[in-house]
Write a protein that holds these residues in place. Structure first.
Motif, PDB file in Angstrom:
ATOM      1  N   ILE A   1       0.756  -1.189  -0.071  1.00 10.79           N
ATOM      2  CA  ILE A   1       0.188   0.054  -0.021  1.00 10.79           C
ATOM      3  C   ILE A   1       0.837   1.347   0.039  1.00 10.79           C
ATOM      4  CG2 ILE A   1      -1.817   1.327   1.165  1.00 10.79           C
ATOM      5  CD1 ILE A   1      -2.714  -1.415   2.247  1.00 10.79           C
ATOM      6  N   LEU A   2       0.769   1.903  -1.326  1.00  8.65           N
ATOM      7  CA  LEU A   2       1.618   3.167  -1.350  1.00  8.65           C
ATOM      8  C   LEU A   2       3.060   2.849  -1.082  1.00  8.65           C
ATOM      9  CD1 LEU A   2      -0.363   5.846   0.724  1.00  8.65           C
ATOM     10  CD2 LEU A   2      -0.442   5.450  -1.577  1.00  8.65           C
TER      11      LEU A   2
ATOM     12  N   VAL B   1       3.972  -5.318   6.937  1.00  6.37           N
ATOM     13  CA  VAL B   1       4.983  -4.290   7.843  1.00  6.37           C
ATOM     14  C   VAL B   1       3.801  -3.191   8.241  1.00  6.37           C
ATOM     15  CG1 VAL B   1       6.429  -2.513   7.897  1.00  6.37           C
ATOM     16  CG2 VAL B   1       7.068  -4.448   6.486  1.00  6.37           C
ATOM     17  N   ILE B   2       2.907  -2.914   7.615  1.00  8.25           N
ATOM     18  CA  ILE B   2       1.778  -2.054   8.145  1.00  8.25           C
ATOM     19  C   ILE B   2       0.950  -2.699   9.385  1.00  8.25           C
ATOM     20  CG2 ILE B   2      -0.275  -0.922   7.715  1.00  8.25           C
ATOM     21  CD1 ILE B   2       0.789  -0.341   4.862  1.00  8.25           C
ATOM     22  N   ILE B   3       0.694  -3.933   9.048  1.00  2.00           N
ATOM     23  CA  ILE B   3      -0.093  -4.820   9.986  1.00  2.00           C
ATOM     24  C   ILE B   3       0.777  -4.907  11.209  1.00  2.00           C
ATOM     25  CG2 ILE B   3      -0.750  -7.144  10.524  1.00  2.00           C
ATOM     26  CD1 ILE B   3      -1.619  -7.454   7.543  1.00  2.00           C
ATOM     27  N   PHE B   4       2.121  -5.091  11.061  1.00  2.00           N
ATOM     28  CA  PHE B   4       3.025  -5.340  12.422  1.00  2.00           C
ATOM     29  C   PHE B   4       2.957  -3.841  13.234  1.00  2.00           C
ATOM     30  CE2 PHE B   4       7.741  -4.896  13.450  1.00  2.00           C
ATOM     31  CZ  PHE B   4       7.371  -5.213  14.660  1.00  2.00           C
ATOM     32  N   LEU B   5       3.183  -2.878  12.409  1.00  5.34           N
ATOM     33  CA  LEU B   5       3.161  -1.449  13.224  1.00  5.34           C
ATOM     34  C   LEU B   5       1.842  -1.082  13.710  1.00  5.34           C
ATOM     35  CD1 LEU B   5       5.047   0.670  10.565  1.00  5.34           C
ATOM     36  CD2 LEU B   5       5.852  -0.333  12.627  1.00  5.34           C
ATOM     37  N   LEU B   6       0.739  -1.557  13.275  1.00  2.44           N
ATOM     38  CA  LEU B   6      -0.551  -1.316  13.727  1.00  2.44           C
ATOM     39  C   LEU B   6      -0.760  -2.163  14.878  1.00  2.44           C
ATOM     40  CD1 LEU B   6      -2.985  -0.922  10.505  1.00  2.44           C
ATOM     41  CD2 LEU B   6      -2.313   0.895  11.858  1.00  2.44           C
ATOM     42  N   VAL B   7      -0.253  -3.433  14.929  1.00  2.00           N
ATOM     43  CA  VAL B   7      -0.650  -4.195  15.900  1.00  2.00           C
ATOM     44  C   VAL B   7       0.307  -3.747  17.043  1.00  2.00           C
ATOM     45  CG1 VAL B   7      -0.009  -6.712  16.761  1.00  2.00           C
ATOM     46  CG2 VAL B   7      -1.211  -6.286  14.944  1.00  2.00           C
TER      47      VAL B   7
END
Length: 315
Positions: free
Chosen positions: A160-161, A167-173
């Motif tokens: 995404i972008l 990686v986005i999922i890891f950061l959100l978690v």
């Protein structure tokens, strides 16, 4: 005076020490190999540690609440082979994924009930259950490689972008776990329970209910990690989750979360994950033998625990 004291605490914290170590490793590795600090390699490191990072967040919740879960590797294996076996039999992907998530939630609930109702030591109980889950995974897979027959690569390989989805999922978690533990009544009660379970009980906290809830939340995070891992690999063995529990435990302890419960931060555990990823990547780039990598990993864990204990003794 207060500002000076706060700065002193930051400098003495394990997170500050980890930041310095991460910077030192990054600079040293980039001097030996200019490709280390490139954008593509940094993204590769984050991708490599994302699944581990999600599992680590579940371990943070466990240790801070005075618990532990050594069955997460077995849960990952059981969930992923269940999903792949179901898709191979013709089941629609969304149904198979739902069952895979339900498997982890059920495993977490079972762990929580055993630990909270029987008062068995969590380490022993979850270690035993890890063999149960791993054995079931072997039974379902027959010890064979199972390949996902449906298109399911967005979580593990999508972007995404330009940023990898995993990686986005890891950061959100990571952000979500920080919010849960530090900014919600639930998190404050969990920390209090980890600090002193008896005092928490006398203060009116339903310790049994919170233990079960923590294991279910951990199961949900392991389920998410399983989906991301399956999406990234496409094919799995029953042993695909082996070792995740120990590496997650290592990252958590390196980050300053104590076995005694009630102490530690999500940010510290996040840095622990990054440190493990950096060390592994740097040694791979420098063509260090995997045997030596194991030695280095063990040395880092012991050093982190020693530094943490020294810090507590001084406190």
């Amino acid at each position: 005076m207060k500002a000076t004291t706060k700065r002193s605490q930051i400098v003495k914290s394990q997170s500050f020490f980890l930041v310095l170590v991460i910077l030192a490793i990054s600079i040293g590795a980039s001097l030996l190999n200019p490709n280390f600090l490139t954008r593509s390699n940094l993204f590769a490191i984050l991708q490599q540690v994302s699944v581990l990072g999600i599992v680590t967040m579940s371990m943070v919740l466990m240790l801070i609440s005075g618990l532990i879960d050594l069955s997460v590797g077995g849960m990952i294996g059981l969930s992923t082979v269940t999903i792949t076996r179901l898709t191979m039999s013709g089941m629609r992907l969304e149904f198979a994924l739902s069952i895979g998530v339900l498997v982890c939630l059920t495993c977490g609930f079972v762990n929580g009930v055993i630990v909270s109702k029987t008062r068995v030591v969590p380490l022993i109980a979850t270690l035993g259950m890890s063999y149960v889950y791993s054995g079931l995974a072997l039974v379902i897979s027959g010890g064979l490689f199972l390949t996902l027959t449906k298109d399911f690569d967005f979580l593990g390989r999508g972007r995404i972008l330009g940023i990898p989805v995993l990686v986005i999922i890891f950061l959100l978690v990571t952000i979500g776990m920080h919010v849960l533990l530090r900014l919600t009544p639930y998190g404050r009660r969990v920390v209090a329970m980890g600090g002193n379970e008896e005092v928490a009980f006398l203060a009116g906290i339903n310790v049994v209910r919170y233990k079960i809830a923590n294991y279910v939340i951990s199961g949900a995070l392991v389920a998410l990690a399983s989906l991301v891992l399956l999406s990234r690999l496409g094919s799995v063995l029953a042993t695909v989750g082996d070792g995740y529990e120990l590496r997650a435990l290592a990252a958590t302890v390196i980050g300053g979360v104590t076995f005694e419960g009630g102490r530690g931060t999500v940010f510290g555990a996040f840095l622990g994950v990054i440190l493990l990823g950096l060390v592994a990547n740097a040694m791979n780039i420098l063509n260090v033998s995997s045997y030596y990598q194991t030695v280095v990993l063990g040395a880092i864990i012991v050093l982190a625990v020693v530094i943490s204990n020294i810090g507590k003794m001084r406190a």
